[in-house]
Write an enzyme that holds these catalytic residues in place. Structure first.
Site, PDB file in Angstrom:
ATOM      1  N   ALA A  84      -4.892  11.616   7.962  1.00 17.11           N
ATOM      2  CA  ALA A  84      -3.391  11.228   7.031  1.00 17.11           C
ATOM      3  C   ALA A  84      -2.413  11.370   8.596  1.00 17.11           C
ATOM      4  O   ALA A  84      -1.628  10.190   7.967  1.00 17.11           O
ATOM      5  CB  ALA A  84      -3.856  12.542   6.174  1.00 17.11           C
ATOM      6  N   VAL A 129      -2.192  -7.141  -4.197  1.00 13.91           N
ATOM      7  CA  VAL A 129      -2.178  -8.308  -2.987  1.00 13.91           C
ATOM      8  C   VAL A 129      -2.596  -9.308  -2.083  1.00 13.91           C
ATOM      9  O   VAL A 129      -3.801  -9.009  -2.324  1.00 13.91           O
ATOM     10  CB  VAL A 129      -1.012  -8.106  -1.557  1.00 13.91           C
ATOM     11  CG1 VAL A 129      -1.059  -8.893  -0.717  1.00 13.91           C
ATOM     12  CG2 VAL A 129       0.098  -7.330  -1.261  1.00 13.91           C
ATOM     13  N   PHE A 173      -0.664   7.552   2.549  1.00  8.49           N
ATOM     14  CA  PHE A 173       0.020   8.139   3.401  1.00  8.49           C
ATOM     15  C   PHE A 173       0.886   7.476   4.435  1.00  8.49           C
ATOM     16  O   PHE A 173       2.481   7.341   3.850  1.00  8.49           O
ATOM     17  CB  PHE A 173      -0.624   8.918   4.809  1.00  8.49           C
ATOM     18  CG  PHE A 173      -1.258  10.199   3.608  1.00  8.49           C
ATOM     19  CD1 PHE A 173      -0.735  11.112   2.790  1.00  8.49           C
ATOM     20  CD2 PHE A 173      -2.768  10.255   3.084  1.00  8.49           C
ATOM     21  CE1 PHE A 173      -1.080  12.010   2.466  1.00  8.49           C
ATOM     22  CE2 PHE A 173      -3.179  11.096   2.624  1.00  8.49           C
ATOM     23  CZ  PHE A 173      -2.938  12.541   2.198  1.00  8.49           C
ATOM     24  N   GLY A 174       0.661   6.263   4.534  1.00  6.94           N
ATOM     25  CA  GLY A 174       1.803   5.097   5.461  1.00  6.94           C
ATOM     26  C   GLY A 174       2.170   4.610   4.969  1.00  6.94           C
ATOM     27  O   GLY A 174       3.573   4.493   5.253  1.00  6.94           O
ATOM     28  N   GLU A 229     -18.186  18.187   3.674  1.00 10.99           N
ATOM     29  CA  GLU A 229     -17.242  19.005   1.764  1.00 10.99           C
ATOM     30  C   GLU A 229     -17.905  18.438   0.917  1.00 10.99           C
ATOM     31  O   GLU A 229     -18.142  19.843   0.824  1.00 10.99           O
ATOM     32  CB  GLU A 229     -16.135  17.731   1.903  1.00 10.99           C
ATOM     33  CG  GLU A 229     -14.868  18.581   2.860  1.00 10.99           C
ATOM     34  CD  GLU A 229     -13.649  16.738   2.735  1.00 10.99           C
ATOM     35  OE1 GLU A 229     -12.443  16.906   3.459  1.00 10.99           O
ATOM     36  OE2 GLU A 229     -13.878  15.778   2.351  1.00 10.99           O
ATOM     37  N   GLY A 269       0.340  -1.470  -0.316  1.00 14.53           N
ATOM     38  CA  GLY A 269       0.090  -0.008  -0.146  1.00 14.53           C
ATOM     39  C   GLY A 269       1.222   1.079  -0.219  1.00 14.53           C
ATOM     40  O   GLY A 269       2.086   1.345   0.800  1.00 14.53           O
TER      41      GLY A 269
END
Lengths: 453, 453
Positions: A317, A81, A16-17, A172, A13
C-alpha cells in the site's frame, strides 16, 4: 457531468493508488472519472481478518462514492474496463468509450497459480472480499463437518489446514488460524477438539517472510511455531487435488487449502501495449508513464519499477499511495503550464518517482509481529502494537476505525471471533437444501472428501 | 456425547424459540442436541437493517455454538433435518437418525408467494442473512446501473422501488429505503439524483400495519408519507415479470421489487403428521405438544395456537421466546417426577401456555415508529426510542450491542449507511467479468431490464 471543457483524468481502479491519485487531484481544475468494477474500496491489509472471522466485510470497506463524494469534480463509475484505445484516448467500459486527457491505470493484481489455474477452485487465494468470505466459509464448514462426522461415531481425527506461501499474507493466515483453533473455537465443539488441528505453512524458499531481514524471518518462524504452526520450507507444491496437496512425493491430506503464493498483475496491463514483466506488470518510465505515452500512467501493484539499488518496489500500500500522489502532482504541474499546448505540457521536464521506504510490518497473530524501520528491527508485542496502530490509523473512515478497534479489543481480551458466520451455500453432502451455487457445493464436496479421508 | 443415559432433548432450529428452550433446559439433568442448518442465530427483527446497508451481517448474528458453549450438556449440530420417525423417536438429519426422549421443533417460517413460487427470483423476501445481502445488492446495483446509464447519456428517469406487503417488515423496508435515497445516497451520484427515487408500498388490505390499532396504522401511514413513501392500499399483486409488477390492470415499472407479503411455515411441520393450517403451521395442543405425542412440541412461527379470545398468536420473537421457556419448564417438571415411568411422566397433569402480550413495536425509519403497550399508543420519536432500546437490549452478545449502538449513533448523526457493500456477482450486462452465480446474474438482468425501460 462528463465535462468536455476541463482537462479530464480517468482513473482505473480505486485501490490505494487510484484513490490517492483522485484525492490529490480533486482540488485541481480537472474533471475526474474513477472507474472500478466494485462499488467499494477494500482495505486489503486487513482482508485476512475477514477470512479468519475477526472482522466483518463492512468494517474494512467503504463505498468509493462516499469516500469521494465531497469532491464535486469526481464522478465514480462502477464498470469493468475491457480495454483502451491510446490513439483515440479512450477507455472502454460498460459498452461505452470514455475519453481522457490523462489516464491513470491502477488496476492492481490478483493471485497467480503458476500455470495451474485449475488449482484456484481447490485452493482459494485472498484478494477480494468475496475471496475472504469463501475462505471463512470453508474453514468454518470444515469444523462443522468434522463435528458431524464425529457425532455420528465416524472418528475424530484432527483436521489438516494447509496455507501455501510464506509471505506476509500466508504468515498472517496461518498464525491467525492457529490461534482460532486454540482459543476461539476450543470450547465450542463436543465431539472434536479444534486444538488438535494441524496448521501447515508451506514455503518454497528457505525462509518465511523472505523479503524481510534474516533476523526478522527467524523471529517470525519462532513466533509461528510458538502458535503451533508447522512450517515447511524449501517445499514446492506440485499437485493439488480435492482434499490432497502434494509436494513432490510428499502427499498431505488437507481439509482446507489456502493459496498465498503468487501474484499476477491485472490483465489490463497487457492491454496498454507497453512492455510487461513475467508477472504481467507494466514496465513504466521513471515518472510512471508508459513509453511513448506521457499522458498514460501506471501505478501500484500493476507497475514494475526499480529503486536506485535496482530492487523492484514491493506491491504494498505505501508504494501505491505515494505513486498515486506523485502522478497527481505531475498532472497538476502540467496543468499549471496553462498557456502551453497539450503537447508542450506533456514534454515538460520529467521528474522521476522516488520511494522512501518508511518501514515494513507483518503481523503473525495476537501480539505477535515483526517490524523493520530502517536499521531498527522489532519483534513480538511491540511490533504488534506498531502494526495495530498503523493499520487502524490508515483504515478509511472514522466509523470503521472505531468499530475495528472495538472488535480487536474484544478479541484480545476474550479470544472470541465476532464474525463466525457461514453464509452462501449450505448445500452440505447429505443435505436436502437448495443448491445455491456451484462454487459453494464444489468446495463442500472437497472439504467433505478431505474430512472423510 | 450422544449420551444414552440422560433424558435426551432434541431441538430443531436455533431461532428465538429453540435457543430459549435450550438455555432454559441447560441446567436440567438432560442431554440436549440443537440442530440447525445454519451455524448462526439470526436476530431477525434487524434483518431489514442489513438489507438496507445499515448493519453488517456479523452484527446481528452470533454462532449458535458460542451462544451455547458454556453449557456442557448442549451439543450443536449444523445439519438439515429431513424428517422424523415419531414411533422410533428419532430425527433424521445428515444421513443419521438422532434419538430423542423429548423433541422440540422450532423450525420457523419462510416467505410465501401464494402459489406463485416463480415470483421469488424476481421479488426476494427477507428471512435470512442471504436474503438480506441479496436485497442490499439489488438496491445498490440499481443505482449504479442507473448512474452508468445516465453517464452514457441514455436518460436519467427516476428509479421505482416496490415493496409488497404493508406489515412490519414491508413498512420498515419502505421507510428505510426512502431515507437512504433522500440522505445517505443523495450526494454520492453525479448523473442521477437518488432523491427522486419513488418508493411504493403495496398493501392488499385497507391499512398498513393491519395488526395494529387503527390510530397507530394511520400514524404509520402519515410517517411513511412524510418520508416520501407512496403507499397503495387495497391493491393485490396479480403478476410479477422482470422489471414490471402488475396489480390487475395497473402495471408499474420497478427496478427492484421486494416481497414482504406472505409467510409460510417450514415444511417440517407437515412431516410431523399432526394437523396443519393453511400456512403450514402445526395445530398444537394447549401445552404446545402435538396430538397423541406429549413428548413432541412445536413452538414459535411453526406453531398455530389461539389465545383466550380466539385470536391467533402472532409470529413474533416474544411469543417464540415464551413458548421455548414454557416447554423447557414442562420438560423439567416431567423430569422431576423422577421415579415415575416415562409414560406416567408424559401423562402428568397438563398445563396450558398463556401468552401475556407486553406490547408491540414497529419502526418506520429514523426517529419514526409506532408502539402499543396495552392501552397506551405512542408514535414518532418516543416510539422509536422505545423500539431502539428494546432491540439493542435483546440483541445477543454484549459486543454486538456495542457495535450496533455505534452504527446507529453514527447513522443518526451523519445519515451515512455503514455497510453499502455490493458483494457476490459483479456480472453486470456488458461486463466481461466472471459469471459467479446464476441468481446474481438473473437479478442483474432484471434490474438492468427495469432500469433501461
Amino acid at each position: 457531468m462528463n465535462g468536455k471543457t476541463a482537462h479530464r483524468v480517468v482513473i482505473v481502479g480505486a485501490g490505494f493508488g487510484g484513490l490517492n491519485a483522485a484525492e490529490s487531484l480533486a482540488r485541481a481544475p480537472v474533471g475526474i472519472t474513477v472507474i472500478d468494477r466494485k462499488n467499494h474500496h477494500t482495505f486489503q491489509p486487513l482482508l485476512y481478518q475477514v477470512a479468519t472471522a475477526g472482522l466483518s466485510p463492512g468494517e474494512i470497506t467503504a463505498p468509493i462514492r462516499s469516500i469521494l463524494s465531497r469532491h464535486k469534480n469526481v464522478e465514480v463509475l462502477m464498470a469493468e474496463v475491457t480495454g483502451f484505445d491510446l490513439e483515440k484516448r479512450v477507455v472502454k467500459a460498460a459498452e461505452q468509450e470514455i475519453s481522457y486527457d490523462s489516464l491513470i491505470v491502477a488496476a492492481g493484481a490478483s493471485h497467480a497459480y503458476f500455470g495451474h489455474d485449475e488449482w484456484e477452485a481447490l485452493a482459494p487465494g485472498l484478494k477480494t472480499i468475496e475471496d475472504a468470505l469463501e475462505i471463512r466459509r470453508r474453514v468454518l464448514l470444515a469444523f462443522e463437518l468434522a463435528e458431524r462426522r464425529a457425532f455420528a461415531g465416524e472418528g475424530s481425527d484432527p483436521l489438516n489446514f494447509v496455507v501455501v506461501g510464506g509471505g506476509p499474507t500466508g504468515v498472517e493466515l496461518a498464525g491467525t488460524l492457529a490461534e482460532i483453533c486454540r482459543h476461539a473455537l476450543a470450547h465450542d465443539f463436543r465431539s472434536i477438539d479444534p486444538r488438535r488441528t494441524h496448521i501447515h505453512l508451506i514455503e518454497g524458499g528457505q525462509h518465511v517472510l523472505p523479503a524481510y531481514p534474516e533476523d526478522l524471518s527467524r523471529s517470525a518462524l519462532e513466533q509461528l511455531q510458538r502458535l503451533g504452526v508447522e512450517v515447511v520450507t524449501s517445499a514446492l507444491v506440485t499437485q493439488i487435488e480435492p482434499g490432497v496437496i502434494s509436494m513432490g512425493a510428499r502427499r498431505m491430506n488437507a481439509a482446507v487449502i489456502l493459496w498465498a503464493a503468487g501474484v499476477a498483475a491485472s490483465p489490463l496491463g497487457q492491454k496498454l501495449g507497453a512492455p510487461v514483466d513475467r508477472a504481467g506488470r507494466v514496465q513504466v518510465e521513471a515518472d510512471l508513464s508508459i513509453p511513448g505515452h506521457p499522458e498514460v500512467f501506471v501505478i501500484g501493484d500493476l507497475a514494475a519499477l526499480k529503486d536506485e539499488s535496482g530492487k523492484m518496489l514491493p506491491g504494498v500500500a505505501p508504494v501505491a499511495i505515494l505513486e498515486g500522489r506523485f502522478v497527481a502532482k505531475l498532472i497538476r504541474r502540467r496543468m499549471e503550464l496553462a498557456g502551453a499546448s497539450a503537447a508542450e505540457r506533456e514534454s515538460a521536464p520529467r521528474v522521476a518517482f522516488h520511494y522512501f521506504d518508511k518501514g515494513s510490518l507483518a503481523t503473525i497473530g495476537r501480539a505477535a509481529a515483526v517490524a523493520q524501520f530502517g536499521k531498527i528491527h522489532i519483534s513480538g508485542f511491540m511490533a504488534w502494537l506498531a502494526w495495530l496502530f498503523v493499520h487502524i490509523l490508515f483504515l478509511i473512515g472514522f466509523r470503521n476505525r472505531v468499530l475495528v478497534f472495538i472488535q480487536w479489543a474484544w478479541s484480545y481480551f476474550t479470544y472470541e471471533r465476532g464474525a463466525r458466520l457461514i453464509t452462501g451455500s449450505t448445500n452440505l453432502p447429505g443435505w436436502s437444501g437448495l443448491h445455491s451455487g456451484t462454487r459453494g457445493s464444489e468446495a463442500e464436496q472437497e472439504i467433505s472428501a478431505a474430512v472423510h479421508k
